[in-house]
Design a protein around this motif. Structure first.
Motif, mmCIF file in Angstrom:
data_model
loop_
_atom_site.group_PDB
_atom_site.id
_atom_site.type_symbol
_atom_site.label_atom_id
_atom_site.label_comp_id
_atom_site.label_asym_id
_atom_site.label_seq_id
_atom_site.Cartn_x
_atom_site.Cartn_y
_atom_site.Cartn_z
ATOM 1 N N SER A 188 25.860 -25.312 6.676
ATOM 2 C CA SER A 188 27.208 -25.054 7.150
ATOM 3 C C SER A 188 28.021 -24.207 6.181
ATOM 4 C CB SER A 188 27.947 -26.381 7.368
ATOM 5 O OG SER A 188 28.045 -27.088 6.154
ATOM 6 N N LYS A 197 20.573 -19.185 6.781
ATOM 7 C CA LYS A 197 20.793 -18.331 7.930
ATOM 8 C C LYS A 197 21.439 -17.029 7.484
ATOM 9 C CE LYS A 197 21.521 -22.100 11.247
ATOM 10 N NZ LYS A 197 22.505 -22.705 12.189
ATOM 11 N N ASP A 216 24.111 -15.016 12.296
ATOM 12 C CA ASP A 216 24.057 -16.382 12.819
ATOM 13 C C ASP A 216 25.255 -17.197 12.359
ATOM 14 O OD1 ASP A 216 21.705 -15.957 14.178
ATOM 15 O OD2 ASP A 216 20.426 -16.722 12.567
ATOM 16 N N LYS A 217 25.592 -17.091 11.081
ATOM 17 C CA LYS A 217 26.717 -17.860 10.556
ATOM 18 C C LYS A 217 28.022 -17.457 11.236
ATOM 19 C CE LYS A 217 29.599 -18.923 6.622
ATOM 20 N NZ LYS A 217 29.913 -18.742 5.204
ATOM 21 N N SER A 222 28.433 -16.106 14.109
ATOM 22 C CA SER A 222 28.419 -16.507 15.513
ATOM 23 C C SER A 222 28.715 -17.991 15.687
ATOM 24 C CB SER A 222 27.060 -16.174 16.137
ATOM 25 O OG SER A 222 26.988 -16.626 17.465
ATOM 26 N N SER A 223 28.151 -18.816 14.817
ATOM 27 C CA SER A 223 28.280 -20.265 14.987
ATOM 28 C C SER A 223 29.537 -20.841 14.352
ATOM 29 C CB SER A 223 27.048 -20.966 14.397
ATOM 30 O OG SER A 223 26.950 -20.722 12.998
ATOM 31 N N GLN A 224 29.985 -20.252 13.242
ATOM 32 C CA GLN A 224 31.104 -20.830 12.503
ATOM 33 C C GLN A 224 32.392 -20.024 12.580
ATOM 34 O OE1 GLN A 224 30.092 -21.988 8.466
ATOM 35 N NE2 GLN A 224 27.969 -22.298 9.004
ATOM 36 N N LYS A 225 32.279 -18.750 12.954
ATOM 37 C CA LYS A 225 33.445 -17.852 12.982
ATOM 38 C C LYS A 225 34.114 -17.786 11.603
ATOM 39 C CE LYS A 225 32.815 -17.129 17.339
ATOM 40 N NZ LYS A 225 32.205 -15.846 17.786
#
Length: 283
Positions: free
Chosen positions: A27, A33, A37-38, A40-43
C-alpha cells in the motif's frame, strides 16, 4: 503427538507472519507494484523534488512551486492521480537514487540528468528538457559566452560539474566557489563576481525571481548537454513507457508550454520545444 501438532502450528504461524511482512508494503510507495498500478488503485503518487531551486522546485512554507512541480502534476494527471493525491518529498542530488531504490518515492522530478551511470540503478523516462551549462550575468554585461571569461570572476558551487568544467576548460577565468547557487547569485547582485555558472534552466529560475527582476540575463550559449529525466525504479518498464506517453501528449496539448510559461517563462526565456524523438527507450 501434541508436540508435533504444536510445532506445525507454530511453523504455519511463522510462515504466515513472514508472508505478511513480505507483502506489507503493497500500500506504500515502496510497493513492488509499478507506478501505473499504484496510481490506478490508490490515486496517490510520491514525488521526489528539489526544494531550493527557484522556478524549478522551490519550497515556501508547505508549498512547492516550479517547472519540475508542474511536470510532476502533468505526469500525475496522466496516471489518473489528482493534485491532492501528490505527496512531494524533498530530495537532494545525493539521495535521488537511494530514494527510488528504497521506495521512499515513486518518481523523481528534480533537475535529474540522465546518464549511463545512473541508468545502471534506476530507469528514466524523458528527457523533458535538455539543459546545458550556461552563464548568468548582469543585463549590461559584455560577456557573450564562456570564451569571454578570461580574467573574469565566475561563481559556482564547490564540487559541482560546472565548477570543474571552468577549472579544466576555462583556466583563464577566476573561479569563486560557494556551497549554494543562491550565494553565487547574491555575489553577482553585489558585483563581487562577474558571472554565475550552472545549468541554464537553473539560472533562468534565479533570473525570474522578483528581487532580481531585470537585473540579470542568461547568456544563452550552452556549453554542455544535460538531459533532464524522470527517475523511477529500474524494473518499472511499464511506468517508464507510460510517462513517455504522457510527455508526448503534453508536447501537443499545450500543457507543457503552460507549465513553462507559468514558471521559468517569467524569466523572459521562451518555452522550448519538447522533442519527443529524444525520449528514452525504457529498459
Amino acid at each position: 503427538m501434541r508436540i508435533t501438532r504444536l510445532t506445525a502450528v507454530a511453523g504455519a504461524f511463522a510462515l504466515a507472519m513472514a508472508a505478511a511482512a513480505c507483502g506489507g508494503d503493497d500500500s506504500g510507495s515502496g510497493s513492488a507494484k509499478g507506478i501505473v498500478d499504484k496510481a490506478s488503485s490508490q490515486k496517490k503518487l510520491v514525488v521526489g523534488v528539489k526544494a531550493d531551486q527557484p522556478g524549478l522546485g522551490l519550497q515556501t512554507g508547505g508549498t512547492y512551486t516550479g517547472f519540475d512541480i508542474e511536470i510532476a502534476k502533468i505526469i500525475a494527471k496522466g496516471l489518473g492521480v489528482p493534485d491532492t493525491g501528490i505527496e512531494y518529498k524533498t530530495t537532494v542530488s545525493a539521495n535521488r537514487e537511494p530514494f527510488i531504490q528504497q521506495g521512499q518515492v515513486d518518481i523523481v522530478v528534480a533537475t535529474y540528468t540522465i546518464n549511463d551511470e545512473r541508468k545502471k540503478v534506476v530507469n528514466f523516462a524523458g528527457p523533458y528538457y535538455i539543459a546545458g551549462q550556461d552563464l548568468l550575468v548582469p543585463t549590461d554585461s559584455t560577456i557573450t559566452g564562456p570564451e569571454a571569461l578570461a580574467g573574469k570572476k565566475v561563481c559556482s558551487v564547490s564540487g559541482s560539474t560546472p565548477a570543474k568544467r571552468i577549472q579544466t576548460d576555462y583556466k583563464d577565468a577566476s573561479l569563486q566557489q560557494f556551497d549554494s547557487y543562491s550565494k553565487c547569485v547574491q555575489a553577482l547582485a553585489n558585483k563581487t563576481v562577474d558571472a554565475v555558472t550552472t545549468d541554464d534552466i537553473i539560472l533562468a529560475g534565479y533570473a525570474a525571481q522578483e528581487q532580481y527582476a531585470g537585473k540579470f540575463k542568461v547568456v544563452g550559449k550552452k556549453f554542455s548537454d544535460e538531459p533532464y529525466g524522470i527517475g523511477l525504479k529500474k524494473t518499472d518498464t511499464a511506468g517508464c513507457n507510460k510517462i513517455n506517453d504522457i510527455l508526448k501528449a503534453a508536447a501537443t496539448d499545450g500543457s507543457y508550454k503552460a507549465a513553462w510559461d507559468s514558471t521559468l517563462g517569467k524569466s523572459g526565456k521562451p518555452a522550448p520545444e519538447l522533442d519527443v524523438t529524444k525520449l528514452t527507450n525504457c529498459s
